[in-house]
Design a protein around this motif. Structure first.
Motif, PDB file in Angstrom:
ATOM      1  N   GLY A 282       0.819  -1.208   0.000  1.00  0.00           N
ATOM      2  CA  GLY A 282       0.000   0.000   0.000  1.00  0.00           C
ATOM      3  C   GLY A 282       0.851   1.256   0.000  1.00  0.00           C
ATOM      4  O   GLY A 282       0.547   2.231  -0.708  1.00  0.00           O
ATOM      5  N   ALA A 283       1.936   1.246   0.777  1.00  0.00           N
ATOM      6  CA  ALA A 283       2.844   2.393   0.805  1.00  0.00           C
ATOM      7  C   ALA A 283       3.515   2.596  -0.554  1.00  0.00           C
ATOM      8  O   ALA A 283       3.703   3.737  -1.006  1.00  0.00           O
ATOM      9  CB  ALA A 283       3.902   2.193   1.893  1.00  0.00           C
TER      10      ALA A 283
ATOM     11  N   LEU B  18       3.950   5.824  -5.368  1.00  0.00           N
ATOM     12  CA  LEU B  18       3.997   5.937  -6.825  1.00  0.00           C
ATOM     13  C   LEU B  18       2.954   6.924  -7.338  1.00  0.00           C
ATOM     14  O   LEU B  18       3.211   7.693  -8.271  1.00  0.00           O
ATOM     15  CB  LEU B  18       3.767   4.563  -7.462  1.00  0.00           C
ATOM     16  CG  LEU B  18       4.881   3.523  -7.256  1.00  0.00           C
ATOM     17  CD1 LEU B  18       4.497   2.201  -7.893  1.00  0.00           C
ATOM     18  CD2 LEU B  18       6.192   4.024  -7.834  1.00  0.00           C
ATOM     19  N   GLY B  19       1.775   6.897  -6.723  1.00  0.00           N
ATOM     20  CA  GLY B  19       0.741   7.840  -7.127  1.00  0.00           C
ATOM     21  C   GLY B  19       1.156   9.286  -6.887  1.00  0.00           C
ATOM     22  O   GLY B  19       0.941  10.159  -7.733  1.00  0.00           O
ATOM     23  N   LEU B  20       1.768   9.539  -5.737  1.00  0.00           N
ATOM     24  CA  LEU B  20       2.224  10.903  -5.434  1.00  0.00           C
ATOM     25  C   LEU B  20       3.363  11.333  -6.356  1.00  0.00           C
ATOM     26  O   LEU B  20       3.417  12.481  -6.797  1.00  0.00           O
ATOM     27  CB  LEU B  20       2.672  10.968  -3.961  1.00  0.00           C
ATOM     28  CG  LEU B  20       1.553  10.758  -2.922  1.00  0.00           C
ATOM     29  CD1 LEU B  20       2.146  10.747  -1.516  1.00  0.00           C
ATOM     30  CD2 LEU B  20       0.482  11.842  -3.044  1.00  0.00           C
TER      31      LEU B  20
ATOM     32  N   TYR C 289      10.126   6.720 -10.592  1.00  0.00           N
ATOM     33  CA  TYR C 289       9.844   5.336 -10.214  1.00  0.00           C
ATOM     34  C   TYR C 289      11.141   4.553 -10.003  1.00  0.00           C
ATOM     35  O   TYR C 289      11.248   3.744  -9.074  1.00  0.00           O
ATOM     36  CB  TYR C 289       9.001   4.656 -11.298  1.00  0.00           C
ATOM     37  CG  TYR C 289       7.619   5.243 -11.487  1.00  0.00           C
ATOM     38  CD1 TYR C 289       6.998   5.959 -10.464  1.00  0.00           C
ATOM     39  CD2 TYR C 289       6.928   5.070 -12.676  1.00  0.00           C
ATOM     40  CE1 TYR C 289       5.731   6.497 -10.633  1.00  0.00           C
ATOM     41  CE2 TYR C 289       5.652   5.603 -12.851  1.00  0.00           C
ATOM     42  CZ  TYR C 289       5.069   6.314 -11.833  1.00  0.00           C
ATOM     43  OH  TYR C 289       3.815   6.841 -11.998  1.00  0.00           O
ATOM     44  N   LEU C 290      12.107   4.769 -10.896  1.00  0.00           N
ATOM     45  CA  LEU C 290      13.399   4.089 -10.737  1.00  0.00           C
ATOM     46  C   LEU C 290      14.091   4.509  -9.449  1.00  0.00           C
ATOM     47  O   LEU C 290      14.657   3.681  -8.728  1.00  0.00           O
ATOM     48  CB  LEU C 290      14.299   4.395 -11.943  1.00  0.00           C
ATOM     49  CG  LEU C 290      13.933   3.715 -13.261  1.00  0.00           C
ATOM     50  CD1 LEU C 290      14.770   4.282 -14.398  1.00  0.00           C
ATOM     51  CD2 LEU C 290      14.125   2.217 -13.172  1.00  0.00           C
TER      52      LEU C 290
ATOM     53  N   LEU D 215      -0.469   1.083 -13.824  1.00  0.00           N
ATOM     54  CA  LEU D 215      -0.210   0.575 -12.478  1.00  0.00           C
ATOM     55  C   LEU D 215       0.944  -0.420 -12.475  1.00  0.00           C
ATOM     56  O   LEU D 215       1.924  -0.254 -11.744  1.00  0.00           O
ATOM     57  CB  LEU D 215      -1.475  -0.083 -11.929  1.00  0.00           C
ATOM     58  CG  LEU D 215      -1.315  -0.906 -10.641  1.00  0.00           C
ATOM     59  CD1 LEU D 215      -0.873  -0.022  -9.490  1.00  0.00           C
ATOM     60  CD2 LEU D 215      -2.614  -1.627 -10.301  1.00  0.00           C
ATOM     61  N   PHE D 216       0.836  -1.459 -13.307  1.00  0.00           N
ATOM     62  CA  PHE D 216       1.841  -2.512 -13.273  1.00  0.00           C
ATOM     63  C   PHE D 216       3.153  -2.084 -13.921  1.00  0.00           C
ATOM     64  O   PHE D 216       4.213  -2.600 -13.564  1.00  0.00           O
ATOM     65  CB  PHE D 216       1.296  -3.779 -13.943  1.00  0.00           C
ATOM     66  CG  PHE D 216       0.297  -4.513 -13.088  1.00  0.00           C
ATOM     67  CD1 PHE D 216       0.718  -5.252 -11.997  1.00  0.00           C
ATOM     68  CD2 PHE D 216      -1.058  -4.455 -13.365  1.00  0.00           C
ATOM     69  CE1 PHE D 216      -0.191  -5.926 -11.192  1.00  0.00           C
ATOM     70  CE2 PHE D 216      -1.978  -5.127 -12.576  1.00  0.00           C
ATOM     71  CZ  PHE D 216      -1.546  -5.863 -11.490  1.00  0.00           C
ATOM     72  N   ALA D 217       3.094  -1.136 -14.871  1.00  0.00           N
ATOM     73  CA  ALA D 217       4.334  -0.609 -15.434  1.00  0.00           C
ATOM     74  C   ALA D 217       5.118   0.149 -14.369  1.00  0.00           C
ATOM     75  O   ALA D 217       6.347   0.043 -14.278  1.00  0.00           O
ATOM     76  CB  ALA D 217       4.030   0.296 -16.623  1.00  0.00           C
ATOM     77  N   ALA D 218       4.416   0.916 -13.556  1.00  0.00           N
ATOM     78  CA  ALA D 218       5.084   1.619 -12.451  1.00  0.00           C
ATOM     79  C   ALA D 218       5.719   0.624 -11.487  1.00  0.00           C
ATOM     80  O   ALA D 218       6.858   0.814 -11.029  1.00  0.00           O
ATOM     81  CB  ALA D 218       4.077   2.508 -11.716  1.00  0.00           C
TER      82      ALA D 218
END
Length: 419
Positions: free
Chosen positions: A11-12, A17-19, A35-36, A268-271
């Motif tokens: 969840g974290a 990732l969303g932020l 993301y990296l 989502l899954f790419a992130a």
């Protein structure tokens, strides 16, 4: 207790990732480097290493690669690919030569061996379709004359992966010449068969998959993609190539509907995939390879610009459009990480993952900047060079016929008049 820790960690990750994605959106650049960096922060040697959720993240990352390639395939029809192969293959050959060779040479100079050279060649060769598509939209260039040239090069790169990835998979698995040849033959046969079926029976395939219910359409397309990807991986071809071919086989309203439904899942899954790659890269391993990464980024920035310029010139695009095409192609991203990820998983070369991470971080940030500024900078430099070359000509012309100063002429006329 383990389940609770997993939910907290995962969840974290998603919240973070969303932020990060929201922050990147406000700054109008790709979230891939963020993301990296998040993966580097939470991986081995990072600030807060993960434990409970790492296995699930690995599965999510694999699904992310499959969805990336599926969505890429949905962008193109089989007829588009065939026409691009016929008309733009010289540009594809120039692109592969100019941009794959620097990576291969760098790996050999570093003493990594031929297998790592093939892998790093792919990392430096392929531009980021996702980043470039976003940049073209942000800059309002989708209708420009050079844009079809850029997209054609991207299509050829993506299609080339159907041949390249099986070769890399066989090499990394340590397969011999005979086994590797069989794997490549299977990959080429499957790719050719899918293209043939898509051209001749694409409507029937799409009709079979089609459904007015979004839920059923999503389940059928996603299930078919994962099934084909699994079979492809079992045949030692590549799950990513299998997903790409499924996307090509679908067309029309089915492709549009699947694209609309799968886009959020893809994101989502790419992130998660980019985070997963970062998790497997120790930040302490990046400084030793930073100089090679910077050198490789500098060289391949120039070679990509040269590729786009040449391809646009061949298509009859104006000088401004040629520079724009070259600058747009610089960004590297998802495919480069996919290729490097294969090598990291196989344990080929310890430094290859950190080098690829640093390289992609540099160019995914630099790419949008070169797309925006290559044309004005190139035209300014060209104008200065033209001005400098014109100055000696003007001076020589002046020496050949030096006019008398205005005052001297008047004085001569005044003194000559009375006599």
């Amino acid at each position: 207790m383990h389940s609770a820790v997993f939910l907290i960690e995962f969840g974290a990750i998603l919240l973070g990732l969303g932020l990060l994605g929201r922050f990147a959106g406000r700054l109008r650049f790709s979230p891939i480097p963020l993301y990296l960096l998040a993966g580097l922060a939470f991986g081995e040697g990072g600030l807060l290493p993960l434990g409970a959720s790492e296995e699930f993240v690995a599965i999510g990352a694999e699904i992310g690669v499959i969805l990336l390639l599926l969505m890429l395939g949905l962008e193109y029809t089989a007829s588009d690919l065939v026409s691009n192969l016929k008309t733009q293959y010289p540009a594809g050959l120039v692109d592969a030569t100019l941009n794959a060779l620097p990576g291969a040479l760098m790996a050999l100079l570093l003493g990594w061996g031929p297998v790592a050279a093939v892998v790093l060649a792919g990392v430096t060769w392929v531009s980021s379709s996702g980043v470039i598509a976003k940049v073209l939209g942000d800059l309002g260039r989708l209708g420009n004359r050079e844009t079809p040239v850029v997209l054609s090069i991207l299509v050829l790169e993506d299609l080339s992966m159907a041949v390249y990835l099986p070769i890399v998979t066989a090499l990394l698995a340590g397969s011999g010449l005979a086994a590797g040849s069989v794997t490549l033959a299977i990959a080429l046969g499957v790719a050719g068969l899918v293209l043939l079926l898509a051209v001749r029976f694409g409507r029937h395939i799409s009709r079979f998959v089609s459904s007015d219910d979004p839920e059923k359409l999503l389940l059928v397309v996603l299930g078919l993609t994962l099934l084909v990807a699994g079979v492809a991986q079992q045949l030692q071809v590549s799950a990513a190539v299998g997903a790409f071919l499924v996307g090509i086989a679908l067309s029309g309203e089915v492709a549009e509907g699947a694209h609309h439904l799968l886009a959020p899942l893809r994101d989502l899954f790419a992130a998660v995939f980019f985070v997963f790659f970062g998790l497997h890269t120790n930040p302490a391993d990046i400084p030793p390879v930073l100089l090679p990464a910077l050198a490789l980024a500098a060289v391949t920035t120039l070679t990509k610009i040269a590729t786009g310029y040449w391809a646009a010139k061949r298509a009859g695009v104006s000088v401004k459009g040629r520079w724009r095409a070259g600058g747009t192609l610089v960004a590297r991203g998802e495919f480069s990480i996919v290729i490097a990820g294969l090598a990291v998983t196989a344990g080929t070369e310890a430094s290859l993952g950190p080098l690829a991470t640093a390289y992609v971080l540099i160019l995914v940030i630099l790419g949008p900047l070169t797309a925006r500024w290559t044309e004005p900078l190139a035209l300014r430099l060209t104008a200065r060079r033209t001005k400098r070359s014109a100055e000696p000509t003007r001076q020589d012309a002046g020496k050949a016929s030096v006019p008398a100063p205005r005052g001297a002429a008047e004085h001569h006329h005044d003194t000559a008049g009375p006599s």
